[in-house]
Design an enzyme around this catalytic site. Structure first.
Site, PDB file in Angstrom:
ATOM      1  N   LYS A 173      25.199  47.982  38.885  1.00 46.45           N
ATOM      2  CA  LYS A 173      24.431  47.084  39.737  1.00 46.45           C
ATOM      3  C   LYS A 173      23.643  47.900  40.754  1.00 46.45           C
ATOM      4  O   LYS A 173      24.220  48.618  41.566  1.00 46.45           O
ATOM      5  CB  LYS A 173      25.354  46.129  40.494  1.00 46.45           C
ATOM      6  CG  LYS A 173      24.569  45.041  41.204  1.00 46.45           C
ATOM      7  CD  LYS A 173      25.419  44.253  42.186  1.00 46.45           C
ATOM      8  CE  LYS A 173      25.316  44.794  43.600  1.00 46.45           C
ATOM      9  NZ  LYS A 173      23.976  44.727  44.189  1.00 46.45           N
ATOM     10  N   GLY A 226      27.044  53.579  49.343  1.00 49.20           N
ATOM     11  CA  GLY A 226      26.537  52.556  50.252  1.00 49.20           C
ATOM     12  C   GLY A 226      27.180  52.678  51.608  1.00 49.20           C
ATOM     13  O   GLY A 226      27.644  53.760  51.986  1.00 49.20           O
ATOM     14  N   THR A 230      31.236  48.490  53.532  1.00 40.72           N
ATOM     15  CA  THR A 230      31.306  48.000  52.151  1.00 40.72           C
ATOM     16  C   THR A 230      32.332  48.807  51.377  1.00 40.72           C
ATOM     17  O   THR A 230      33.119  48.250  50.605  1.00 40.72           O
ATOM     18  CB  THR A 230      29.927  48.104  51.458  1.00 40.72           C
ATOM     19  OG1 THR A 230      28.934  47.632  52.342  1.00 40.72           O
ATOM     20  CG2 THR A 230      29.892  47.317  50.170  1.00 40.72           C
ATOM     21  N   GLU A 248      30.937  57.053  48.138  1.00 39.15           N
ATOM     22  CA  GLU A 248      29.969  57.916  48.827  1.00 39.15           C
ATOM     23  C   GLU A 248      29.386  57.073  49.955  1.00 39.15           C
ATOM     24  O   GLU A 248      28.571  56.193  49.703  1.00 39.15           O
ATOM     25  CB  GLU A 248      28.872  58.246  47.799  1.00 39.15           C
ATOM     26  CG  GLU A 248      28.189  59.517  48.035  1.00 39.15           C
ATOM     27  CD  GLU A 248      29.173  60.636  47.982  1.00 39.15           C
ATOM     28  OE1 GLU A 248      29.372  61.211  49.050  1.00 39.15           O
ATOM     29  OE2 GLU A 248      29.728  60.917  46.903  1.00 39.15           O
ATOM     30  N   CYS A 282      21.407  59.312  53.643  1.00 41.55           N
ATOM     31  CA  CYS A 282      22.715  59.521  54.265  1.00 41.55           C
ATOM     32  C   CYS A 282      22.868  60.962  54.748  1.00 41.55           C
ATOM     33  O   CYS A 282      23.752  61.253  55.544  1.00 41.55           O
ATOM     34  CB  CYS A 282      23.827  59.138  53.301  1.00 41.55           C
ATOM     35  SG  CYS A 282      23.688  59.932  51.713  1.00 41.55           S
ATOM     36  N   GLU A 383      26.133  54.942  62.513  1.00 45.18           N
ATOM     37  CA  GLU A 383      25.055  55.278  61.574  1.00 45.18           C
ATOM     38  C   GLU A 383      23.899  54.292  61.765  1.00 45.18           C
ATOM     39  O   GLU A 383      24.056  53.093  61.560  1.00 45.18           O
ATOM     40  CB  GLU A 383      25.553  55.220  60.126  1.00 45.18           C
ATOM     41  CG  GLU A 383      24.502  55.739  59.169  1.00 45.18           C
ATOM     42  CD  GLU A 383      24.917  55.643  57.706  1.00 45.18           C
ATOM     43  OE1 GLU A 383      25.505  54.628  57.320  1.00 45.18           O
ATOM     44  OE2 GLU A 383      24.615  56.599  56.965  1.00 45.18           O
TER      45      GLU A 383
HETATM   46  O1  TXE Z   1      24.569  48.756  52.049  1.00 46.21           O
HETATM   47  P1  TXE Z   1      25.711  48.085  51.269  1.00 46.21           P
HETATM   48  P2  TXE Z   1      23.366  48.025  52.741  1.00 46.21           P
HETATM   49  C1  TXE Z   1      24.491  52.337  55.126  1.00 46.21           C
HETATM   50  C2  TXE Z   1      23.456  52.234  56.195  1.00 46.21           C
HETATM   51  C3  TXE Z   1      22.972  50.852  56.059  1.00 46.21           C
HETATM   52  C4  TXE Z   1      24.257  50.149  55.752  1.00 46.21           C
HETATM   53  C5  TXE Z   1      24.113  48.855  55.059  1.00 46.21           C
HETATM   54  O2  TXE Z   1      24.040  52.433  57.449  1.00 46.21           O
HETATM   55  O3  TXE Z   1      22.372  50.365  57.207  1.00 46.21           O
HETATM   56  O4  TXE Z   1      24.944  51.040  54.918  1.00 46.21           O
HETATM   57  O5  TXE Z   1      23.201  48.959  53.972  1.00 46.21           O
HETATM   58  C6  TXE Z   1      26.609  46.460  47.093  1.00 46.21           C
HETATM   59  N1  TXE Z   1      31.366  44.582  46.774  1.00 46.21           N
HETATM   60  N2  TXE Z   1      24.007  52.871  53.885  1.00 46.21           N
HETATM   61  O6  TXE Z   1      23.655  46.689  53.299  1.00 46.21           O
HETATM   62  O7  TXE Z   1      25.843  46.682  51.695  1.00 46.21           O
HETATM   63  C7  TXE Z   1      25.181  46.125  47.456  1.00 46.21           C
HETATM   64  O8  TXE Z   1      24.739  44.992  46.754  1.00 46.21           O
HETATM   65  C8  TXE Z   1      30.671  45.316  45.894  1.00 46.21           C
HETATM   66  C9  TXE Z   1      24.368  54.202  53.603  1.00 46.21           C
HETATM   67  O9  TXE Z   1      22.303  48.052  51.748  1.00 46.21           O
HETATM   68  O10 TXE Z   1      26.869  48.983  51.350  1.00 46.21           O
HETATM   69  C10 TXE Z   1      24.472  47.397  47.066  1.00 46.21           C
HETATM   70  O11 TXE Z   1      24.271  47.430  45.657  1.00 46.21           O
HETATM   71  N3  TXE Z   1      29.416  45.740  46.119  1.00 46.21           N
HETATM   72  C11 TXE Z   1      24.093  54.581  52.241  1.00 46.21           C
HETATM   73  C12 TXE Z   1      25.479  48.480  47.471  1.00 46.21           C
HETATM   74  O12 TXE Z   1      26.740  47.815  47.477  1.00 46.21           O
HETATM   75  C13 TXE Z   1      28.845  45.422  47.281  1.00 46.21           C
HETATM   76  C14 TXE Z   1      22.957  54.002  51.552  1.00 46.21           C
HETATM   77  C15 TXE Z   1      25.224  49.093  48.841  1.00 46.21           C
HETATM   78  O13 TXE Z   1      25.111  48.054  49.787  1.00 46.21           O
HETATM   79  C16 TXE Z   1      29.527  44.654  48.252  1.00 46.21           C
HETATM   80  C17 TXE Z   1      22.702  52.634  51.917  1.00 46.21           C
HETATM   81  C18 TXE Z   1      30.840  44.234  47.957  1.00 46.21           C
HETATM   82  N4  TXE Z   1      31.571  43.536  48.824  1.00 46.21           N
HETATM   83  C19 TXE Z   1      23.210  52.141  53.072  1.00 46.21           C
HETATM   84  N5  TXE Z   1      28.708  44.484  49.313  1.00 46.21           N
HETATM   85  C20 TXE Z   1      24.323  55.994  51.840  1.00 46.21           C
HETATM   86  N6  TXE Z   1      25.478  56.526  52.161  1.00 46.21           N
HETATM   87  O14 TXE Z   1      23.500  56.606  51.209  1.00 46.21           O
HETATM   88  C21 TXE Z   1      27.556  45.121  49.029  1.00 46.21           C
HETATM   89  N7  TXE Z   1      27.625  45.682  47.798  1.00 46.21           N
END
Ligand code: TXE
Length: 480
Positions: A173, A226, A230, A248, A282, A383
């Site tokens: 996904k 992510g 999460t 990660e 990140c 962050e």
């Molecule tokens: O990330 P999410 P978001 C950080 C950054 C950002 C914050 C939120 O601080 O502001 O995270 O970003 C899926 N069960 N990073 O909201 O929500 C979601 O659909 C399973 C750091 O975009 O963590 C997406 O595909 N999956 C980071 C993925 O998880 C779930 C990069 C990431 O979304 C879920 C991006 C659940 N309960 C954001 N909830 C990095 N480290 O590179 C969400 N998802």
């Protein structure tokens, strides 16, 4: 444009027929819809993957390698199309997508096309006991890959390539915020001859589609990139089910600058490590610590350079900073400027939204530098994941090390010095996964990639990812 799920090699509508809007961050307009898949769709994807697994896991390494190479070639061949799609979906400058995101997605497949032919397991002869042990490294079965919006195809393929190279079948996904290049990847995989069901792509929200993948009883390994929150909620579901997890997560990376560094190189790289991809990586160095001796000079030069960065529409050639990924994210970034001011931070440059003529509803923000005096402030501890960095002076090596480690995250650090002893002391004592010395984001795909503390668990990259996506089994044979 409307997107569909890619299941068993076919593009299909979600079972319940629910869709969500997809926004173009450069102008704030809805330009398509994507499925909001439910557990019914995940089940279909799982069934296709399960059906494909016996054949795919018995496919020779040579054949797997050839298919992965072909996917890499096709991605390269569609560089412009994919870069345009990525830029439109994410808001990043098209030049960046062309130079970094898409070539790296191709490189991910090419790397694992080669790596899988070199991956081997171990044998241990138990001398004196007349026994020999060897380790079988078998694919896990059906695995889940969930990726974020900041480097959409780059991070999506960084998981999928090793997973399928190792013989697994995948339910994947992408982020619902940037689904487009993942959608295009489906077609590429079919064209490359990847058998139906080996890769299945389901689109939708994290809390519906993502959670359904994580909670699926027979998807027994999850690779996720992510947010830290999460990651924690995924771990809460996956841990009692004893799933293999690679997480990660976020970072709040220190950029530690000593007076003995190559100043010009440091300055140029620090502008990049602060604001590349609108600061939405990140690995960006968002906390800049500068040795007191050069602090005032650095402050002046850095701000001068940052002020020269051009914010503009992602399709324009001469811009450095495109649009932020979403309205919610823009609002989050803005809120941190207020938080910084409330905490006594000084906004040295930026801090405001930018209006681009013709694209007034796009999500643009100035590159922002904030001077702070205390590392415990929220802008130094949380962050932000956008075009905001803080700067702060330090006096001694001990102080710099303490500041760098004094945060819940532990992903990466950049160190600017020409002192070898200091380099080794910091490298050993930083509580993080990746140390860059006199460079930033120089990537060799063979190296372990990942963080400590709230930045996650597990490592990707090189053989680490192939180890994650295989189950080691020890075979002990006794002979007379
Ligand atoms: O990330 P999410 P978001 C950080 C950054 C950002 C914050 C939120 O601080 O502001 O995270 O970003 C899926 N069960 N990073 O909201 O929500 C979601 O659909 C399973 C750091 O975009 O963590 C997406 O595909 N999956 C980071 C993925 O998880 C779930 C990069 C990431 O979304 C879920 C991006 C659940 N309960 C954001 N909830 C990095 N480290 O590179 C969400 N998802």
């Amino acid at each position: 444009m409307n997107i569909k799920n890619y299941i068993n090699g076919e593009f299909v509508d979600p079972v319940l027929g629910n869709y969500i809007d997809n926004y173009n961050p450069s102008n704030g307009e809805v330009y398509g819809q994507i499925p909001n898949s439910t557990s019914e769709d995940v089940e279909k994807a799982y069934e296709a993957a399960e059906k494909a697994f016996p054949n795919w896991s018995n496919t020779t390494l040579e054949t797997r390698s050839k298919i992965l190479s072909k996917i890499a070639d096709l991605i390269e061949g569609k560089l412009h199309l994919l870069a345009e799609a990525e830029s439109k979906d994410n808001g990043k400058p098209i030049s960046l997508a062309k130079a970094i995101d898409i070539p790296r997605a191709a490189a991910n497949f090419q790397f694992y096309a080669n790596a899988i032919t070199q991956f081997s397991s171990e044998a241990h002869e138990s001398i004196g006991l007349n026994a020999v042990n060897f380790t079988l490294r078998q694919p896990i079965g059906v695995v889940g890959c969930i990726s974020p919006w900041n480097l959409p195809l780059y991070l999506f393929t960084w998981k999928i390539a090793p997973a399928i190279a190792a013989g697994n079948c995948v339910v994947a996904k992408p982020s619902e915020i940037t689904p487009m290049t993942a959608f295009l990847l489906g077609e590429i995989c079919t064209e490359a001859g990847l058998p139906n069901g080996v890769l299945n792509i389901v689109h939708g929200l994290g809390t519906t589609t993502g959670q359904a993948i994580v909670a699926h009883p027979n998807i027994t390994a999850i690779s996720f990139t992510g947010g830290t929150k999460t990651g924690a909620s995924i771990a809460r579901i996956a841990a009692p089910m004893f799933k293999k997890l690679s997480l990660e997560l976020g970072g709040k990376n220190p950029n530690i600058i000593f007076a003995d560094c190559d100043y010009d190189k440091m300055l140029e790289t620090t502008v990049r490590s602060s604001f590349a991809n609108q600061g939405q990586i990140c690995l960006c160095g968002s906390r800049i610590f500068v040795e007191e001796k050069i602090y005032e000079k650095f402050k002046k030069d850095f701000i001068k350079n940052v002020k020269q960065l051009k914010v503009g529409h992602p399709s324009k050639r001469n811009i450095d900073i495109g649009a932020l990924v979403s309205k919610e994210h823009l609002e989050k970034i803005e809120s941190y400027v207020e938080i910084a001011e409330d905490e006594g931070g000084r906004i040295l440059c930026g801090g405001l939204e930018v209006t681009i003529p013709g694209y007034e509803n796009g999500y643009y923000f100035q590159p922002t530098v904030i001077e702070v005096t205390d590392n415990s402030c929220r802008v130094n501890q949380e962050e932000i994941f956008g075009p905001i960095v803080t700067i702060m002076p330090f006096k001694t090596d001990e102080e710099a090390l303490q500041l760098a480690n004094d945060v819940k995250y532990g992903l990466s650090a950049t160190l600017w010095t020409n002192n070898l002893n200091r380099t080794m002391q910091f490298s050993k004592q930083l509580h993080i996964g990746i140390v860059w010395v006199n460079t930033w984001m120089l990537r060799d795909l063979r190296t372990p990639f990942g963080g400590q503390k709230a930045s996650g668990i597990g490592r990707e990259g090189g053989f680490e990812a192939l180890r994650f996506f295989t189950e080691p089994k020890n075979i002990c044979i006794k002979y007379e």
